[in-house]
Design an enzyme around this catalytic site. Structure first.
Site, mmCIF file in Angstrom:
data_model
loop_
_atom_site.group_PDB
_atom_site.id
_atom_site.type_symbol
_atom_site.label_atom_id
_atom_site.label_comp_id
_atom_site.label_asym_id
_atom_site.label_seq_id
_atom_site.Cartn_x
_atom_site.Cartn_y
_atom_site.Cartn_z
ATOM 1 N N SER A 234 0.691 -0.695 0.076
ATOM 2 C CA SER A 234 0.093 0.004 -0.203
ATOM 3 C C SER A 234 0.620 0.958 -0.342
ATOM 4 O O SER A 234 2.552 1.063 -0.327
ATOM 5 C CB SER A 234 -1.041 -0.172 1.515
ATOM 6 N N ASN A 235 0.151 1.865 0.497
ATOM 7 C CA ASN A 235 1.043 3.845 -0.033
ATOM 8 C C ASN A 235 0.484 4.112 1.376
ATOM 9 O O ASN A 235 -0.511 3.936 2.306
ATOM 10 C CB ASN A 235 1.338 3.977 -1.129
ATOM 11 N N ARG A 236 1.481 5.617 1.787
ATOM 12 C CA ARG A 236 0.924 6.236 3.335
ATOM 13 C C ARG A 236 -0.092 7.173 3.419
ATOM 14 O O ARG A 236 -0.369 8.004 4.057
ATOM 15 C CB ARG A 236 2.373 7.600 2.943
ATOM 16 N N SER A 237 -1.410 7.110 1.782
ATOM 17 C CA SER A 237 -2.491 8.030 1.569
ATOM 18 C C SER A 237 -3.444 7.884 2.387
ATOM 19 O O SER A 237 -3.046 7.005 3.138
ATOM 20 C CB SER A 237 -3.452 7.581 0.527
ATOM 21 N N ALA B 274 -4.581 7.970 -4.318
ATOM 22 C CA ALA B 274 -2.969 7.043 -4.581
ATOM 23 C C ALA B 274 -3.490 5.465 -4.789
ATOM 24 O O ALA B 274 -3.627 4.758 -4.073
ATOM 25 C CB ALA B 274 -2.453 7.531 -3.391
#
Ligand code: CTP
Length: 216
Positions: free
Chosen positions: A21-24, A88
């Site tokens: 995943s990512n930091r969004s 994102a």
């Protein structure tokens, strides 16, 4: 206007307990949904896994993966006048997903990935008279990359932000952004000062309203 807004990250599971995943955090997209609803627009918010309350008057659809997001947006696009993609979306997913937790000793050290669909590019042929807005979160040269994405994805507007600044991007309440759009093939640039995400959202909704009224 009827607005379809996406927000947050996507999760790409590898097994029942692990994902890419990512930091969004979804803050920007939720702010857009809130600002649009406050101005009387009908808003559907397609959200990845985030821990934010649904803004009042907004219809929310929760999804997990990039493919879920594409399916959810595709299904609702025909009812929308504008699509605002703040999400994102993960560009890659694990090539295989295990239905049971992978054991450390049995795991390969190299993770095979396959590309996810690009939501904006995939839906470009269905765009019709709708407005498409993208967000470009960059750590390099934000404007150059944003302009490339504006053109490649056939967008009406891209909101460029430099996520390497401590006051912009992930998990903060402010954003320093530039709006890039094309008018008759020439690039239009609007540099906004450091604003709260709510203020950026309000400016974006005003931009959409203005664009829509020019086209009417
Ligand atoms: N986007 C999308 N589908 C994807 C990836 C991104 O629709 N699979 C959208 C985002 O929601 C955003 C815009 O495209 O509005 C730009 O996303 P970004 O992640 O900045 O760009 P990418 O196209 O992923 O390019 P790169 O990874 O090279 O920066």
């Amino acid at each position: 206007m009827k607005l379809l807004v996406t927000a947050g990250p996507t999760r790409e599971y590898l097994d029942p307990v692990r994902f890419l995943s990512n930091r969004s955090t979804g803050k920007m997209g939720f702010a857009v949904a809130r600002a649009a609803a406050a101005r009387g627009h009908l808003v559907t918010l397609v959200a990845g896994p985030v821990s934010l309350p649904t803004p009042g008057g907004v219809r929310r659809v929760d999804i997990v993966s990039a493919r879920d997001m594409l399916a959810a947006v595709k299904r609702r696009l025909r009812f929308a006048d504008a699509l605002v993609m703040t999400a994102a979306v993960a560009d890659w997913r694990p090539a295989s997903v295990s239905s049971v937790k992978l054991k450390k000793l049995g795991m390969d050290r190299v993770l095979a990935l396959e590309p996810n669909p690009d939501v904006l590019q995939t839906l470009r042929p269905c765009k019709g008279g709708r407005l498409f807005v993208g967000f470009a979160a960059e750590t390099g040269d934000p404007l150059r990359e944003a302009e490339r994405k504006l053109r490649v994805k056939g967008l009406d507007l891209i909101v460029a932000n430099d996520v390497s600044r401590p006051d912009s991007g992930f998990a903060v309440d402010t954003n320093k952004v530039t709006f890039l759009s094309l008018a008759g093939g020439s690039l239009q640039r609007l540099d906004l000062p450091l604003l709260t995400k709510d203020e950026v959202a309000a400016r974006l909704v005003e931009w959409l309203e203005q664009k829509r009224s020019e086209e009417a």
